[in-house]
Design a protein around this motif. Sequence first.
Motif, PDB file in Angstrom:
ATOM      1  N   ILE A 143      -2.716  -1.551 -10.882  1.00  9.75           N
ATOM      2  CA  ILE A 143      -2.784  -0.671  -9.675  1.00  9.75           C
ATOM      3  C   ILE A 143      -3.816  -0.107  -9.286  1.00  9.75           C
ATOM      4  CG2 ILE A 143      -1.215   1.214  -9.016  1.00  9.75           C
ATOM      5  CD1 ILE A 143       0.855   0.645 -11.143  1.00  9.75           C
ATOM      6  N   GLU A 144      -4.491  -0.734  -8.131  1.00  8.08           N
ATOM      7  CA  GLU A 144      -5.624  -0.059  -7.530  1.00  8.08           C
ATOM      8  C   GLU A 144      -5.490   1.350  -7.062  1.00  8.08           C
ATOM      9  OE1 GLU A 144      -7.281  -2.923  -4.879  1.00  8.08           O
ATOM     10  OE2 GLU A 144      -7.059  -4.692  -6.181  1.00  8.08           O
ATOM     11  N   LEU A 145      -6.518   2.083  -7.406  1.00  6.95           N
ATOM     12  CA  LEU A 145      -6.359   3.400  -6.813  1.00  6.95           C
ATOM     13  C   LEU A 145      -7.784   3.792  -5.916  1.00  6.95           C
ATOM     14  CD1 LEU A 145      -5.876   5.141 -10.108  1.00  6.95           C
ATOM     15  CD2 LEU A 145      -4.156   4.504  -8.696  1.00  6.95           C
ATOM     16  N   LYS A 146      -7.313   4.207  -4.859  1.00  8.46           N
ATOM     17  CA  LYS A 146      -8.411   4.744  -3.794  1.00  8.46           C
ATOM     18  C   LYS A 146      -8.391   6.002  -3.355  1.00  8.46           C
ATOM     19  CE  LYS A 146     -10.479   3.431   0.584  1.00  8.46           C
ATOM     20  NZ  LYS A 146     -12.033   3.220  -0.111  1.00  8.46           N
ATOM     21  N   GLU A 147      -9.298   6.813  -3.637  1.00  9.11           N
ATOM     22  CA  GLU A 147      -9.506   8.315  -3.303  1.00  9.11           C
ATOM     23  C   GLU A 147     -10.103   8.474  -1.991  1.00  9.11           C
ATOM     24  OE1 GLU A 147     -10.684  12.684  -4.855  1.00  9.11           O
ATOM     25  OE2 GLU A 147     -11.126  10.958  -6.110  1.00  9.11           O
ATOM     26  N   ALA A 148      -9.188   8.607  -0.841  1.00 10.68           N
ATOM     27  CA  ALA A 148      -9.489   8.607   0.585  1.00 10.68           C
ATOM     28  C   ALA A 148      -8.370   9.296   1.217  1.00 10.68           C
ATOM     29  CB  ALA A 148      -9.601   7.393   1.070  1.00 10.68           C
ATOM     30  N   SER A 208      -6.481  13.526  -5.020  1.00 11.99           N
ATOM     31  CA  SER A 208      -7.112  13.217  -6.616  1.00 11.99           C
ATOM     32  C   SER A 208      -7.062  11.569  -6.778  1.00 11.99           C
ATOM     33  CB  SER A 208      -6.334  13.851  -7.799  1.00 11.99           C
ATOM     34  OG  SER A 208      -5.164  13.411  -7.577  1.00 11.99           O
ATOM     35  N   THR A 209      -7.866  11.080  -7.473  1.00 11.10           N
ATOM     36  CA  THR A 209      -7.884   9.806  -7.765  1.00 11.10           C
ATOM     37  C   THR A 209      -6.790   9.434  -8.810  1.00 11.10           C
ATOM     38  OG1 THR A 209     -10.414   9.653  -7.677  1.00 11.10           O
ATOM     39  CG2 THR A 209      -9.140   7.913  -8.986  1.00 11.10           C
ATOM     40  N   TYR A 210      -6.390  10.382  -9.699  1.00  8.26           N
ATOM     41  CA  TYR A 210      -5.469   9.940 -10.655  1.00  8.26           C
ATOM     42  C   TYR A 210      -3.975  11.136 -10.461  1.00  8.26           C
ATOM     43  CZ  TYR A 210      -9.236   7.615 -12.940  1.00  8.26           C
ATOM     44  OH  TYR A 210     -10.265   6.730 -13.285  1.00  8.26           O
ATOM     45  N   VAL A 264       0.811  -1.379  -0.034  1.00 10.06           N
ATOM     46  CA  VAL A 264       0.020   0.165  -0.085  1.00 10.06           C
ATOM     47  C   VAL A 264       0.835   1.205   0.088  1.00 10.06           C
ATOM     48  CG1 VAL A 264      -1.773   1.403   1.431  1.00 10.06           C
ATOM     49  CG2 VAL A 264      -1.722  -1.249   1.092  1.00 10.06           C
ATOM     50  N   ILE A 265       0.662   2.179  -1.020  1.00 10.90           N
ATOM     51  CA  ILE A 265       1.299   3.491  -1.196  1.00 10.90           C
ATOM     52  C   ILE A 265       0.346   4.438  -0.812  1.00 10.90           C
ATOM     53  CG2 ILE A 265       2.676   4.729  -2.652  1.00 10.90           C
ATOM     54  CD1 ILE A 265       3.113   2.271  -4.231  1.00 10.90           C
ATOM     55  N   ILE A 266       0.754   5.246   0.140  1.00 11.67           N
ATOM     56  CA  ILE A 266       0.001   6.336   0.625  1.00 11.67           C
ATOM     57  C   ILE A 266       0.723   7.831   0.041  1.00 11.67           C
ATOM     58  CG2 ILE A 266      -0.891   7.718   2.336  1.00 11.67           C
ATOM     59  CD1 ILE A 266      -0.451   5.608   4.301  1.00 11.67           C
ATOM     60  N   GLY A 267      -0.032   8.104  -1.029  1.00 14.64           N
ATOM     61  CA  GLY A 267       0.409   9.455  -1.967  1.00 14.64           C
ATOM     62  C   GLY A 267       0.557   8.921  -3.157  1.00 14.64           C
ATOM     63  N   ASN A 268       0.053   9.796  -4.083  1.00 13.71           N
ATOM     64  CA  ASN A 268      -0.008   9.562  -5.645  1.00 13.71           C
ATOM     65  C   ASN A 268       0.825  10.649  -6.278  1.00 13.71           C
ATOM     66  OD1 ASN A 268      -1.830  11.501  -5.727  1.00 13.71           O
ATOM     67  ND2 ASN A 268      -3.247  10.556  -6.946  1.00 13.71           N
ATOM     68  N   GLN A 325      -2.866  15.018 -16.452  1.00 21.01           N
ATOM     69  CA  GLN A 325      -2.566  13.595 -16.193  1.00 21.01           C
ATOM     70  C   GLN A 325      -1.742  12.837 -17.168  1.00 21.01           C
ATOM     71  OE1 GLN A 325      -7.060  13.671 -13.919  1.00 21.01           O
ATOM     72  NE2 GLN A 325      -6.513  12.150 -15.503  1.00 21.01           N
ATOM     73  N   PRO A 326      -0.430  12.444 -16.745  1.00 14.63           N
ATOM     74  CA  PRO A 326       0.163  11.614 -17.785  1.00 14.63           C
ATOM     75  C   PRO A 326      -0.460  10.543 -18.306  1.00 14.63           C
ATOM     76  CG  PRO A 326       1.534  12.455 -15.814  1.00 14.63           C
ATOM     77  CD  PRO A 326       0.252  12.465 -15.501  1.00 14.63           C
ATOM     78  N   TYR A 327      -1.140   9.857 -17.737  1.00 14.36           N
ATOM     79  CA  TYR A 327      -1.616   8.696 -18.187  1.00 14.36           C
ATOM     80  C   TYR A 327      -3.090   8.662 -18.347  1.00 14.36           C
ATOM     81  CZ  TYR A 327       2.868   7.326 -16.260  1.00 14.36           C
ATOM     82  OH  TYR A 327       4.162   7.242 -15.939  1.00 14.36           O
ATOM     83  N   GLU A 328      -3.528   7.808 -19.298  1.00 12.56           N
ATOM     84  CA  GLU A 328      -5.108   7.591 -19.611  1.00 12.56           C
ATOM     85  C   GLU A 328      -5.613   6.956 -18.271  1.00 12.56           C
ATOM     86  OE1 GLU A 328      -6.733   8.814 -21.840  1.00 12.56           O
ATOM     87  OE2 GLU A 328      -5.396   9.704 -23.483  1.00 12.56           O
ATOM     88  N   ASN A 329      -7.011   7.206 -18.158  1.00 11.23           N
ATOM     89  CA  ASN A 329      -7.575   6.505 -16.756  1.00 11.23           C
ATOM     90  C   ASN A 329      -7.474   4.889 -16.780  1.00 11.23           C
ATOM     91  OD1 ASN A 329      -8.069   9.082 -16.149  1.00 11.23           O
ATOM     92  ND2 ASN A 329     -10.329   8.955 -16.572  1.00 11.23           N
ATOM     93  N   TRP A 330      -7.564   4.386 -18.101  1.00 11.56           N
ATOM     94  CA  TRP A 330      -7.597   2.773 -18.124  1.00 11.56           C
ATOM     95  C   TRP A 330      -6.031   2.125 -17.598  1.00 11.56           C
ATOM     96  CZ3 TRP A 330      -3.409   1.977 -21.556  1.00 11.56           C
ATOM     97  CH2 TRP A 330      -3.291   2.817 -22.648  1.00 11.56           C
TER      98      TRP A 330
END
Length: 451
Positions: free
Chosen positions: A74-79, A39-41, A8-12, A62-67
């Motif tokens: 790589i799971e993303l969690k906005e929290a 942010s989510t992404y 788990v990585i805290i910080g995107n 955003q350097p990468y497309e959402n897909w």
Amino acid sequence: MSSNRHVVIIGNGIAGITCARQLRKLDDTVKITVISGESTYFFSRTALMYVFMGHMKFEHTQPYENWFWEKNRIELKEAWVKSINFSSKNLLFQSGENMPYDELVIATGSKPNKFGWPGEDLQGVQGLYSKQDLELMEENTASGVKRAVIVGGGLIGIEMAEMLAYKKIPVTFLVRESGFWSNVLPKEESELVSRHMREHHIDLRLNEELDEIISDPNARVKAIRTKSGEEIECQFVGLTAGVTPSIDFLRNTELDINRGVKVDFGFQTNIPNVYSIGDCAEFHEVPAADRKPVEQVWYTGRMHGETLGYILAGKKVTYKPGIWFNSAKFLDIEYQTYGTVPARWDAEKVKSFYWEHAGGKISFRMLMDLQGKILGVNNFGFRLRHEFFDQAIREAWDGAKVISKLDKADFDPEFFAPYYIEIPKAFKSQFGGDVKVSKKTFIQKLFGASV
């Protein structure tokens, strides 16, 4: 390495995302989750100013497309993380949810400094670091701002000044030192930037400090008072006097914390299977003689993330930062630095070469040891190739060799940046020696390119 472990990585930010991507490249089985309340992404933080100025939409940063994230698992969690139970390896979110982990990476970045100024929490007073700061700045400057005051000289401050000036909002800039960014830049470079700011109608006040921020009846800023007693009417105050690691939620835990989260050169904290990288990490010892315990630069964040990605994949590596490098823009003047160029140095131990174009917006500095070996370079107003100076400094080239080959370092087309013709002339005049002085090419003569 266990195939079913959960990292788990805290910080995107750049550190956390680089770590996640590098780990996935090396390990196809590990479960990776990246958490961010911002942010989510993943987005480019340095591009926030262009969103404010209307040159980009936020999604364009955003350097990468959402897909991309689902495809790479790589799971993303906005929290927002409220607290961490290190003994049970569990995260508690502000929403009340929980998430277990096997290995944890803390990459929570920075937040703007506050120094307890009276009125620093009034409406219209803010820093600039996060997506939320950008949204707040858009709200705070939407209408009725006749003047803004920025407190603290540095890269974020000059970005904010450019953003406000673009919106036709006059800016007064308070810098407590005698020169802009004078704790980083030598005197001549600091003066170059200061002149350029004033030419862009920024009211730069050197040797001036904020005393208090004054409120109107609605708890909104209406003015500031300086240490010298001057009252400046304003409706927006930008606090840009540096940043500090964003680790408040980790205080009063068993995690070893000073200014940032304390780590070794493998980014390991005092708690097993807990790591920290990026702006919020603090090394027990400096990783190199010209480095600091806390490295709050985009380039080093990326190196932190890449190195830890290898470590989490089971590779036996340690952090080796290499030659210092940074780049930025002062309004429309590009800046690059390679190696060691401090604001001040011992003239009995270091030789300095400085050249400045007659227009006062382009300059080149090279520091050398007493044997003439290159230590570092600053350049303003034109771009030079990273790989050239990385090699020159690593191999300790003689300064004359560097200058003689300077045309090989030129990033721009030949007749747009012929400064490498005049720089060797100036170097040879100051130091003598076997220095190759280039001549104008046919193209440069044809178009009248000169310096």
